[in-house]
Design an enzyme around this catalytic site. Structure first.
Site, PDB file in Angstrom:
ATOM      1  N   THR A  58      42.880  21.085 -26.491  1.00  0.00           N
ATOM      2  CA  THR A  58      41.786  20.274 -25.929  1.00  0.00           C
ATOM      3  C   THR A  58      41.943  18.788 -26.203  1.00  0.00           C
ATOM      4  O   THR A  58      41.256  17.973 -25.582  1.00  0.00           O
ATOM      5  CB  THR A  58      40.447  20.698 -26.547  1.00  0.00           C
ATOM      6  OG1 THR A  58      40.529  20.495 -27.969  1.00  0.00           O
ATOM      7  CG2 THR A  58      40.120  22.151 -26.233  1.00  0.00           C
TER       8      THR A  58
ATOM      9  N   CYS B 168      46.846  18.409 -28.303  1.00  0.00           N
ATOM     10  CA  CYS B 168      46.628  19.811 -28.645  1.00  0.00           C
ATOM     11  C   CYS B 168      45.973  20.456 -27.432  1.00  0.00           C
ATOM     12  O   CYS B 168      45.934  19.838 -26.365  1.00  0.00           O
ATOM     13  CB  CYS B 168      45.810  19.955 -29.932  1.00  0.00           C
ATOM     14  SG  CYS B 168      44.093  19.416 -29.857  1.00  0.00           S
TER      15      CYS B 168
ATOM     16  N   HIS C  60      39.023  -2.555 -25.402  1.00  0.00           N
ATOM     17  CA  HIS C  60      37.833  -2.761 -26.230  1.00  0.00           C
ATOM     18  C   HIS C  60      37.980  -2.198 -27.637  1.00  0.00           C
ATOM     19  O   HIS C  60      37.369  -2.718 -28.576  1.00  0.00           O
ATOM     20  CB  HIS C  60      36.608  -2.123 -25.566  1.00  0.00           C
ATOM     21  CG  HIS C  60      36.137  -2.872 -24.355  1.00  0.00           C
ATOM     22  ND1 HIS C  60      34.932  -2.631 -23.744  1.00  0.00           N
ATOM     23  CD2 HIS C  60      36.727  -3.853 -23.623  1.00  0.00           C
ATOM     24  CE1 HIS C  60      34.772  -3.445 -22.703  1.00  0.00           C
ATOM     25  NE2 HIS C  60      35.870  -4.187 -22.592  1.00  0.00           N
TER      26      HIS C  60
HETATM   27  C1  RB5 Z   1      44.954  25.937 -30.780  1.00  0.00           C
HETATM   28  O1  RB5 Z   1      44.721  27.218 -30.302  1.00  0.00           O
HETATM   29  C2  RB5 Z   1      43.806  25.022 -30.406  1.00  0.00           C
HETATM   30  O2  RB5 Z   1      42.715  25.305 -31.217  1.00  0.00           O
HETATM   31  C3  RB5 Z   1      44.221  23.578 -30.522  1.00  0.00           C
HETATM   32  O3  RB5 Z   1      45.293  23.339 -29.671  1.00  0.00           O
HETATM   33  C4  RB5 Z   1      43.183  22.541 -30.153  1.00  0.00           C
HETATM   34  O4  RB5 Z   1      42.638  22.804 -28.897  1.00  0.00           O
HETATM   35  C5  RB5 Z   1      42.146  22.281 -31.170  1.00  0.00           C
HETATM   36  O5  RB5 Z   1      41.298  21.385 -31.029  1.00  0.00           O
END
Ligand code: RB5
Length: 148
Positions: free
Chosen positions: A68, A66, A99
């Protein structure tokens, strides 16, 4: 080895780069569970689609992305049988296998460029669980699923 991969809209570009890296591994069959466009989607649904395949034994490993990598890894780790590791460096990816016996690698599409991400994926795929004292600790992690 069968590998399932999935991403939300925040990581579609990086997922497509990672699929090119996966194509270098002739022993890996990759199944892409989506998303396939930049339309907004909810990352927990993608996490569930990928992790259900791994948890049921229909795939051995998964890669989730995603923006992040945080939300999708949190969601993945709610699913019984899943050990998802969010890794943004090669050392962590190697250790996640050696691990922690991680069965899911999580990556942030807005955090990593394709070069580092590719090396992280290669480390995740080529490192093996060491067992021994680590097996006891992984067993303890999995026992936590039976609490509450
Ligand atoms: C989507 O905008 C974003 O919130 C998602 O991709 C992710 O980073 C969430 O943890």
């Amino acid at each position: 080895m069968k590998l399932v991969i999935g991403c939300d809209h925040g990581a579609l570009t990086l997922k497509n780069e990672i699929k090119k890296v996966l194509a270098d591994f002739p022993n890996i069959e990759t199944v892409d569970m989506g998303t396939h466009t930049t339309d907004s989607v909810d990352y927990p649904a993608i996490a569930k689609a990928v992790c259900d395949e791994v948890a049921a034994g229909r795939a051995e490993r998964g890669i989730l992305l995603c923006g992040t990598g945080i939300g999708i890894s949190i969601a993945a780790n709610k699913i019984r049988g899943i050990r998802a590791a969010l890794c943004h460096d090669v050392y962590s990816a190697k250790m996640a296998r050696q691990h922690n016996d991680a069965n899911i690698l999580a990556l942030g599409g807005r955090v990593l460029g394709p070069g580092p991400a590719g090396e992280i994926v290669r480390a995740f795929l080529t490192s093996d669980f060491e067992g021994g004292r680590h097996a006891r600790r992984v067993d303890m992690i999995m026992q936590l699923e039976n609490e509450r």
